[in-house]
Design an enzyme around this catalytic site. Structure first.
Site, PDB file in Angstrom:
ATOM      1  N   GLN A 183      -9.419   0.138  -2.105  1.00 48.69           N
ATOM      2  CA  GLN A 183      -9.457  -1.339  -2.153  1.00 48.69           C
ATOM      3  C   GLN A 183     -10.855  -1.908  -1.911  1.00 48.69           C
ATOM      4  O   GLN A 183     -11.096  -2.710  -2.779  1.00 48.69           O
ATOM      5  CB  GLN A 183      -8.638  -1.869  -0.861  1.00 48.69           C
ATOM      6  CG  GLN A 183      -8.142  -3.321  -1.170  1.00 48.69           C
ATOM      7  CD  GLN A 183      -7.295  -3.710  -2.197  1.00 48.69           C
ATOM      8  OE1 GLN A 183      -6.367  -2.939  -2.341  1.00 48.69           O
ATOM      9  NE2 GLN A 183      -7.303  -4.708  -2.907  1.00 48.69           N
ATOM     10  N   ALA A 206      -7.895  -8.541  -3.570  1.00 50.30           N
ATOM     11  CA  ALA A 206      -7.962  -8.523  -2.140  1.00 50.30           C
ATOM     12  C   ALA A 206      -9.033  -7.886  -1.486  1.00 50.30           C
ATOM     13  O   ALA A 206      -9.235  -6.952  -1.817  1.00 50.30           O
ATOM     14  CB  ALA A 206      -6.728  -8.255  -1.612  1.00 50.30           C
ATOM     15  N   SER A 211      -5.245  -6.236   2.037  1.00 50.75           N
ATOM     16  CA  SER A 211      -4.051  -6.004   1.088  1.00 50.75           C
ATOM     17  C   SER A 211      -2.861  -5.282   1.798  1.00 50.75           C
ATOM     18  O   SER A 211      -3.211  -4.372   2.432  1.00 50.75           O
ATOM     19  CB  SER A 211      -4.504  -5.156  -0.009  1.00 50.75           C
ATOM     20  OG  SER A 211      -3.472  -4.832  -0.828  1.00 50.75           O
ATOM     21  N   HIS A 213      -0.949  -3.363   0.728  1.00 48.49           N
ATOM     22  CA  HIS A 213      -0.900  -1.761   0.049  1.00 48.49           C
ATOM     23  C   HIS A 213      -1.705  -1.014   0.938  1.00 48.49           C
ATOM     24  O   HIS A 213      -0.953   0.217   0.856  1.00 48.49           O
ATOM     25  CB  HIS A 213      -1.286  -1.875  -1.223  1.00 48.49           C
ATOM     26  CG  HIS A 213      -0.209  -2.753  -2.171  1.00 48.49           C
ATOM     27  ND1 HIS A 213       1.026  -1.894  -2.826  1.00 48.49           N
ATOM     28  CD2 HIS A 213      -0.108  -3.781  -2.815  1.00 48.49           C
ATOM     29  CE1 HIS A 213       1.355  -2.768  -3.478  1.00 48.49           C
ATOM     30  NE2 HIS A 213       0.861  -4.199  -3.548  1.00 48.49           N
ATOM     31  N   GLU A 263       4.882 -13.551  -6.080  1.00 50.01           N
ATOM     32  CA  GLU A 263       4.950 -12.209  -6.653  1.00 50.01           C
ATOM     33  C   GLU A 263       6.124 -11.491  -6.678  1.00 50.01           C
ATOM     34  O   GLU A 263       6.405 -10.891  -5.681  1.00 50.01           O
ATOM     35  CB  GLU A 263       3.974 -11.248  -6.151  1.00 50.01           C
ATOM     36  CG  GLU A 263       2.443 -11.660  -6.199  1.00 50.01           C
ATOM     37  CD  GLU A 263       1.439 -10.510  -5.635  1.00 50.01           C
ATOM     38  OE1 GLU A 263       1.931  -9.544  -5.004  1.00 50.01           O
ATOM     39  OE2 GLU A 263       0.220 -10.624  -5.827  1.00 50.01           O
ATOM     40  N   HIS A 266       6.254  -7.561  -5.886  1.00 56.48           N
ATOM     41  CA  HIS A 266       5.852  -7.123  -4.499  1.00 56.48           C
ATOM     42  C   HIS A 266       6.964  -7.171  -3.410  1.00 56.48           C
ATOM     43  O   HIS A 266       7.180  -8.430  -2.785  1.00 56.48           O
ATOM     44  CB  HIS A 266       4.562  -7.920  -4.130  1.00 56.48           C
ATOM     45  CG  HIS A 266       3.896  -7.467  -2.895  1.00 56.48           C
ATOM     46  ND1 HIS A 266       2.591  -6.742  -2.831  1.00 56.48           N
ATOM     47  CD2 HIS A 266       4.360  -7.237  -1.665  1.00 56.48           C
ATOM     48  CE1 HIS A 266       2.589  -6.429  -1.690  1.00 56.48           C
ATOM     49  NE2 HIS A 266       3.193  -6.802  -0.890  1.00 56.48           N
TER      50      HIS A 266
HETATM   51 ZN   LIG Z   1       1.748  -5.858  -4.540  1.00 55.25          ZN
END
Ligand SMILES: [Zn+2]
Length: 294
Positions: A183, A206, A211, A213, A263, A266
C-alpha cells in the site's frame, strides 16, 4: 553294594525334585505378589486421573457463573455421576459459546477491527498479520497477484464462494489481503504522479495503513467497478453475505461516516452475529463499533 548305590541315587532324585518344587513355589509366590502390587498401582493412577479431570472441568466451569450454579447443584447429588454431568453442562455451554462468537477472530475482537483514515494500522501490522495469512484456492479467485487472506476468515470465505458457485453464480475473489508495504508503494507512486500533493493522492489511493485490505479481513470480488452492483454476484452476496459473516463495508448513504464512496464489490468479514446485527439495524462498521464496542 548295588542296593546302597540305588538308594543313594533315589535319595538324590527326591532331593532334586524337592528343590525344584520349592523353587517353583517361591517363583509362584513372587509372581502373584508382583501382579497384585501392579494392579494396586494402576488402580491408584486411574483414581488420580479421574480426580484431575473433574478438577480441570471445575476450573473451566468456574469461568462461567451460569455453569457454577448448575454444577454445584449436581455436585451435591451423587458423586459418581458428577463428572459426566458437569462435562455435558460444559459441552452445551461451549457449544452455545461457539455459536455466539462464531470464529476465532472474535476472541480479541479482531473481527470488528476498525480501519479508516482516523484509525490507521501501524506499519508493524504486516508482521502481526503475516503468520495468520493463508493462500486462497485457485478456483475461488480470478487473479494471481494477491492471493492471501486471514486464516480466521478463510473457512467462511471459501464456504461462501463455493456456495455461490454451486448455485451457478460465478463469484471470484479479485483482491484480498494487501500488505502495508504494498500500500505504501502504491501511495508513494500516486503522490509522485500528482506532483507531491499527498492530500490529493489520498483521494485516489488510500494512505498506507488506512486501507482495510491491510487487515486480511476483506475482499474485493470480480470487478472493482460500479457495474458490479448489477451482476448476479452482487445480488447473491446481498442475500447471503451475512450468513457467512460478510457485510457490504461501504454502503450507499454512509459515505460521510465511512469516508469512502459506495463500493458494491468490497465485502468485509465481521462474523455472522455482527453481520446480522449490522444489517438488521442498517448500520455500518463505524456505527457498530461506536455503539457496541466502546
Ligand atoms: Zn476493497
Amino acid at each position: 553294594m548295588s542296593n546302597k548305590r540305588e538308594m543313594a541315587i533315589k535319595r538324590r532324585r527326591r532331593f532334586i525334585i524337592l528343590v525344584c518344587l520349592v523353587f517353583l513355589l517361591i517363583v509362584g509366590i513372587i509372581v502373584s505378589i508382583v501382579s497384585c502390587a501392579s494392579k494396586k498401582v494402576s488402580k491408584k493412577k486411574t483414581e488420580k486421573k479421574s480426580t484431575t479431570t473433574s478438577s480441570e472441568e471445575t476450573v473451566s466451569v468456574s469461568s462461567n457463573e451460569d455453569i457454577i450454579s448448575s454444577s454445584s447443584e449436581i455436585i451435591s447429588s451423587n458423586e459418581s455421576v458428577v463428572a459426566s454431568k458437569v462435562e455435558s453442562v460444559v459441552a452445551s455451554k461451549v457449544k452455545s459459546k461457539v455459536e455466539v462468537t462464531g470464529n476465532q477472530l472474535d476472541k480479541n475482537y479482531q473481527n470488528i477491527l476498525l480501519v479508516n483514515e482516523k484509525n490507521p494500522l501501524p506499519e508493524s501490522y504486516d508482521n502481526e498479520v503475516s503468520p495468520y495469512l493463508v493462500k486462497i484456492d485457485a478456483d475461488l479467485r480470478n487473479n494471481n497477484n494477491n492471493t492471501m487472506i486471514h486464516s480466521g476468515v478463510y473457512p467462511y470465505l471459501s464456504a461462501m464462494v463455493r456456495a455461490a458457485q454451486r448455485e451457478g453464480v460465478n463469484l471470484k475473489v479479485l483482491s484480498p489481503y494487501r500488505s502495508y508495504a504494498y500500500q505504501k508503494r502504491l501511495f508513494e507512486n500516486q503522490v509522485r504522479s500528482v506532483g507531491g500533493d499527498e492530500a490529493k493522492a489520498a483521494t485516489v489511493v488510500a494512505r498506507p495503513g488506512t486501507s482495510e485490505h491491510n487487515t486480511g479481513l476483506c475482499v474485493d470480488f470480480n470487478i472493482a467497478e460500479d457495474e458490479f452492483e448489477s451482476t448476479p454476484m452482487f445480488t447473491w452476496l446481498s442475500k447471503h453475505g451475512e450468513e457467512y459473516g460478510f457485510i457490504l463495508r461501504y454502503p450507499k448513504g454512509k459515505q460521510d461516516i465511512t469516508g469512502i464512496v459506495y463500493e458494491s464489490w468490497h465485502w468485509r468479514f465481521v462474523g455472522i452475529k455482527v453481520a446480522e446485527k449490522m444489517n438488521d439495524e442498517g448500520i455500518c462498521l463505524e456505527e457498530y463499533v461506536n455503539k457496541y464496542a466502546k
